[in-house]
Design an enzyme around this catalytic site. Structure first.
Site, PDB file in Angstrom:
ATOM      1  N   PRO A  90       0.824  -1.206   0.000  1.00 44.25           N
ATOM      2  CA  PRO A  90       0.000   0.000   0.000  1.00 44.25           C
ATOM      3  C   PRO A  90       0.858   1.256   0.000  1.00 44.25           C
ATOM      4  O   PRO A  90       2.055   1.208   0.271  1.00 44.25           O
ATOM      5  CB  PRO A  90      -0.810  -0.134   1.299  1.00 44.25           C
ATOM      6  CG  PRO A  90      -0.024  -1.062   2.149  1.00 44.25           C
ATOM      7  CD  PRO A  90       0.687  -1.995   1.232  1.00 44.25           C
ATOM      8  N   GLY A  99       2.752   4.628   1.043  1.00 49.25           N
ATOM      9  CA  GLY A  99       3.311   5.167   2.270  1.00 49.25           C
ATOM     10  C   GLY A  99       4.065   4.192   3.141  1.00 49.25           C
ATOM     11  O   GLY A  99       4.405   4.528   4.278  1.00 49.25           O
ATOM     12  N   LYS A 159       8.263   1.956  -0.132  1.00 49.86           N
ATOM     13  CA  LYS A 159       8.761   1.182  -1.276  1.00 49.86           C
ATOM     14  C   LYS A 159       9.846   1.960  -2.037  1.00 49.86           C
ATOM     15  O   LYS A 159      10.922   1.443  -2.312  1.00 49.86           O
ATOM     16  CB  LYS A 159       7.596   0.824  -2.210  1.00 49.86           C
ATOM     17  CG  LYS A 159       6.503   0.000  -1.566  1.00 49.86           C
ATOM     18  CD  LYS A 159       5.428  -0.397  -2.552  1.00 49.86           C
ATOM     19  CE  LYS A 159       4.664   0.791  -3.087  1.00 49.86           C
ATOM     20  NZ  LYS A 159       3.881   1.480  -2.039  1.00 49.86           N
ATOM     21  N   THR A 160       9.541   3.206  -2.364  1.00 47.18           N
ATOM     22  CA  THR A 160      10.506   4.007  -3.130  1.00 47.18           C
ATOM     23  C   THR A 160      11.744   4.322  -2.296  1.00 47.18           C
ATOM     24  O   THR A 160      12.874   4.265  -2.794  1.00 47.18           O
ATOM     25  CB  THR A 160       9.841   5.306  -3.607  1.00 47.18           C
ATOM     26  OG1 THR A 160       8.664   4.981  -4.358  1.00 47.18           O
ATOM     27  CG2 THR A 160      10.794   6.107  -4.477  1.00 47.18           C
ATOM     28  N   SER A 220     -14.431 -13.050   0.045  1.00 52.53           N
ATOM     29  CA  SER A 220     -13.928 -13.293   1.394  1.00 52.53           C
ATOM     30  C   SER A 220     -14.892 -12.861   2.496  1.00 52.53           C
ATOM     31  O   SER A 220     -14.653 -13.134   3.671  1.00 52.53           O
ATOM     32  CB  SER A 220     -12.584 -12.585   1.599  1.00 52.53           C
ATOM     33  OG  SER A 220     -12.732 -11.191   1.450  1.00 52.53           O
ATOM     34  N   LYS A 277      -5.609  -7.480   6.405  1.00 48.15           N
ATOM     35  CA  LYS A 277      -6.893  -7.605   7.104  1.00 48.15           C
ATOM     36  C   LYS A 277      -6.698  -7.687   8.617  1.00 48.15           C
ATOM     37  O   LYS A 277      -7.442  -7.065   9.385  1.00 48.15           O
ATOM     38  CB  LYS A 277      -7.649  -8.832   6.591  1.00 48.15           C
ATOM     39  CG  LYS A 277      -8.098  -8.700   5.139  1.00 48.15           C
ATOM     40  CD  LYS A 277      -8.767  -9.965   4.626  1.00 48.15           C
ATOM     41  CE  LYS A 277      -9.224  -9.789   3.176  1.00 48.15           C
ATOM     42  NZ  LYS A 277      -9.869 -11.007   2.636  1.00 48.15           N
TER      43      LYS A 277
END
Length: 814
Positions: free
Chosen positions: A386, A388, A391-392, A715, A758
């Protein structure tokens, strides 16, 4: 003032006044054992039949010569490397070499400065047995060794060959007295000839020492022959190189004069403005660039076209731009320091909190790269998670750990294949693609290259950019990547590509197959708190010009921001809220220092109760989705592109004719899941205590709030089933229980995806019991330790188990 040409025994020099002596004039000494003072010279080897002047300073060698002058004037010479000289000056015995030279002192004159001027004449070799004394000077036991007479056709031929080599050497060197050459030709013994030629400039210390230690005169001459042959080949090669260089320089000078004449002619014709010829400048740049030959050939071909068409032709601008790209791209090899795994671990820990499994995989990647080097085909890492979660910034940390340049290119919204491969030069304004543009901007062909938002690449009539990415991200192909603009291969194999995405599903299968997927889940509340304290708050304070003592944000205030002002898997919105607090405090601090301003505080502490004053009322409600146990309301969890979220599923039976109404902008899969749940409840109605006529007399309305948000997926099956049974039996659902799982018509619970997101969403909402499919029990170990500790995770395989846990007051179901 005259130049000082004195020479010390412990510090030999190459400028020596050499006088050779024929064997017939040498004294023949008996081969009995001798006990002689020892003189230690440096890397100046005095052979038998040579006379050498020296200047000797005070020391053991000085005292040895002084004693020898009073005795029989003979000393034993040994030769050692400069680094070993100091050891012989000490009082400890040193390891002596096997062979030395017995020499006669022809002169020993003491000088006013404490040194002595000596003349040494080498007599013959001697084998050294042992040191008899060390102080005040060395005295050793040795046995003289004399050369045996040797003759024959082969030896004569060898001597003639060596003398011929000396003549060739003199021809190359020049400035050698003819008397010295004639003296060499008069020598008749092979050992004597070897000793004399060894003093020539072709021999270094190692070669001379090897000849000295060879007692067989014929073998000694062979070794001298080999050294002379090698040095002659080097001299011939050096002369050839100098001749070739001279020819090239002559040609270059000729071209230079011709160009100067052309420049003068153009100036007279008014076609030149006294500036440097751009064609010459381009040729110079091409000759200086580090690039493969095919690149230089292509560049020179374009320069030739430019010269033929002229600088004022319509094509000149296009060719000049193309040549600028060719000459400014980094084609050559680059040197990088050795990868430090410890330093990389330190950098990753400094830049990111948590993410242990991701860091572990990155360190494994760096370790393999360190051991395999260039043999390793770099795998393409793809960080999926997701927004924030870092990753970068992970890509930036990898670049910092490797000491490489960092490039980031966002692919979000890119729909044209030419954005990756570039446009062909036939188009106006054509340029290379984003890949080569980034590489040119950092002037490195081995950077860390982050391709951001690779899941948001689109397609239209202009092509499919993901197809172009197949070659860029394939380690087997990208060593010959061809950009449409350059039209020649560029090596991308040294580039470390890292892709980032929020979702895997939009990425085409072939492209996904070329990447190694590393999933990055959201952060727990505790992790967000630590990130805020260790990274975000110091960063925002510095960014807003606040000192640490001017603004303090308590842990309680940060927790309140996390719970009631943000709802996200990462920390991007949390950083925005912290920045908002810093801005408001910065305004107060800046205003307090101005004239006429009312007195204000210079330090501010924001605690939990102050957050609402600065940021306004809470935006989200923290805690359980329901205030009490409700009938017909069950708490489910959903995976979203921003992490996970909880949702309440409401079921309301009303009088009617047995219809099923579904609202809340549900997708087709979720609608089918609700119908399957309804069929299961009807099938089990008698066991659940539901009147069989209930379904014909009631309409069932299923609603999932936040109707503006689309929802889909299977789900929520067990959540829908639980809410339906609760509404029809009148038994409330426990509000502290959340659940996820697909349900079948037989009541079996099937596995789902996105378990980490989740469970994090349930943990953020204050849920204490979490029901999950038994198929997902193996994934529990991947969950954060805080989640595993705070949540009671219950794997189930059937609806019967779900109802026992979820329905308040239910012990069992028949």
């Amino acid at each position: 003032m005259t130049k000082d040409t004195r020479r010390y025994a412990d510090e030999p020099d190459a400028n020596l006044d050499l006088a050779a002596r024929d064997d017939d004039q040498a004294e023949e000494a008996p081969t009995a054992e001798r006990r002689l003072p020892l003189v230690v010279l440096g890397e100046m080897v005095i052979m038998p039949h040579m006379t050498i002047p020296l200047q000797v300073p005070q020391g053991k060698s000085y005292r040895a010569m002084e004693r020898a002058w009073d005795e029989d004037r003979e000393v034993l010479l040994i030769f050692v490397r400069e680094a070993e000289l100091e050891g012989y000056k000490s009082s400890q015995a040193q390891n002596l070499p096997p062979i030395g030279v017995i020499a006669r002192l022809e002169e020993f004159a003491k000088l006013p400065d404490g040194t002595a001027r000596v003349i040494l004449e080498g007599l013959h070799r001697a084998t050294i047995h042992a040191a008899l004394q060390v102080t005040p000077f060395y005295r050793v036991r040795c046995t003289p060794v004399f050369d045996l007479d040797a003759g024959g056709m082969e030896i004569t031929a060898l001597m003639d060959t060596v003398k011929q080599q000396v003549d060739e050497f003199v021809d190359h060197l020049g400035e050698v007295p003819q008397e010295a050459v004639q003296f060499v030709h008069r020598i008749e013994r092979p050992g004597h000839l070897a000793d004399i030629v060894t003093w020539g400039p072709a021999f270094d210390f190692k070669d001379r020492l090897e000849v000295l230690n060879t007692l067989d005169p014929v073998e000694r001459l062979r070794k001298a022959y080999m050294v002379l042959a090698r040095q002659l080949e080097l001299l011939k090669l050096r002369a050839k190189i100098q001749q070739d260089t001279k020819e090239v320089l002559d040609q270059s000078q000729r071209e230079y004069f011709l160009r100067e004449q052309m420049r003068v002619i153009r100036r007279e014709l008014g076609e030149d403005d006294d500036s440097d010829d751009p064609i010459d400048e381009l040729r110079r740049k091409i000759s200086e660039m580090e690039a493969p030959e095919y690149v230089k050939n292509q560049a020179l071909h374009e320069v030739k076209r430019l010269a033929q068409q002229g600088m004022n032709s319509p094509e000149a601008g296009v060719i000049r731009t193309y040549l600028d790209w060719l000459t400014n791209l980094p084609w050559g090899e680059e040197e990088h320091g050795e990868i430090s795994i410890v330093e990389a671990q330190k950098v990753l820990d400094e830049d990111h909190y948590g993410l242990e499994k991701v860091k572990e995989r990155i360190l494994e990647f760096l370790a393999v790269r360190k051991l395999a080097g260039n043999k390793m085909r770099s795998p393409i890492l793809c960080f999926v998670g997701p927004p924030g979660v870092g990753k970068t910034s992970l890509g930036r940390s990898i670049a910092r750990a490797l000491g490489r340049q960092f490039i980031r290119t966002s692919l979000g919204g890119v729909r044209d294949e030419a954005e990756i491969r570039g446009h062909r030069r036939t188009y106006i304004g054509a340029m290379p693609g984003r890949v080569l543009q980034g590489i040119k901007s950092v002037k490195s062909n081995s950077p860390v290259y982050v391709l951001d938002e690779v899941d948001k690449v689109g397609t239209d009539f202009r092509g499919d950019p993901t197809s172009a990415l197949l070659e860029v991200l394939d380690p087997e192909q990208n060593s010959t990547f061809s950009d449409h603009y350059l039209e020649i291969p560029f090596d991308l194999s040294k580039v470390i590509f890292i892709a980032t995405a929020n979702q895997l599903e939009p990425i085409p299968g072939p492209l996904r197959d070329r990447m190694e997927i590393i999933e990055i889940g959201g952060y727990t509340e505790d992790e967000k708190l630590e990130i805020a304290k260790g990274f975000l708050i110091p960063k925002q304070r510095e960014f807003h010009g606040l000192a640490a003592e001017q603004l303090t944000i308590s842990d309680g205030a940060v927790v309140k921001l996390i719970r009631e002002y943000t709802r996200e898997a990462g920390v991007r919105n949390l950083e925005r809220e912290l920045a908002s607090l810093c801005r408001k405090v910065a305004r107060k601090v800046a205003s307090a220092s101005e004239p006429g301003a009312e007195g204000g505080a210079s330090t501010y502490t924001i605690d939990e109760n102050d957050v609402a004053i600065y940021l306004g009322p809470e935006r989200f409600t923290f805690g359980l989705a329901e205030e009490r146990d409700e009938i017909g309301v069950a708490t489910g969890v959903a995976w979203t592109s921003t992490g996970g979220d909880i949702l309440s599923i409401e079921v309301l039976p009303v009088k009617g004719k047995g219809g099923l109404q579904l609202t809340g902008q549900l997708g087709e899969v979720m609608k089918e899941s609700a119908q399957a749940a309804m069929s299961y409840v009807r099938y089990r109605s008698s066991e659940l205590g539901i009147d069989p006529n209930y379904f014909e007399e009631h309409n069932i309305h299923v609603h999932i709030p936040e109707g503006a948000v689309p929802k889909d997926g299977p789900s929520a099956g067990i959540t829908l089933t639980t809410a339906l049974i609760s509404a029809m039996t009148g038994k409330p659902v426990r509000r502290d229980v959340a659940m996820t799982g697909e349900v079948t018509l037989r009541g079996k619970v099937l596995g789902i995806g996105g378990l980490k997101e989740k469970t994090l969403a349930a943990h953020r909402a204050g849920i204490r019991t979490f029901i999950l499919p038994k198929e997902n029990a193996k994934d529990i170990v991947e969950l954060p330790e805080k989640v595993r500790k705070d949540l009671t995770l219950i794997p189930v395989s059937s609806m019967d188990e779900v109802l026992k846990i979820a329905l308040a007051g239910v012990a069992s179901v028949a």
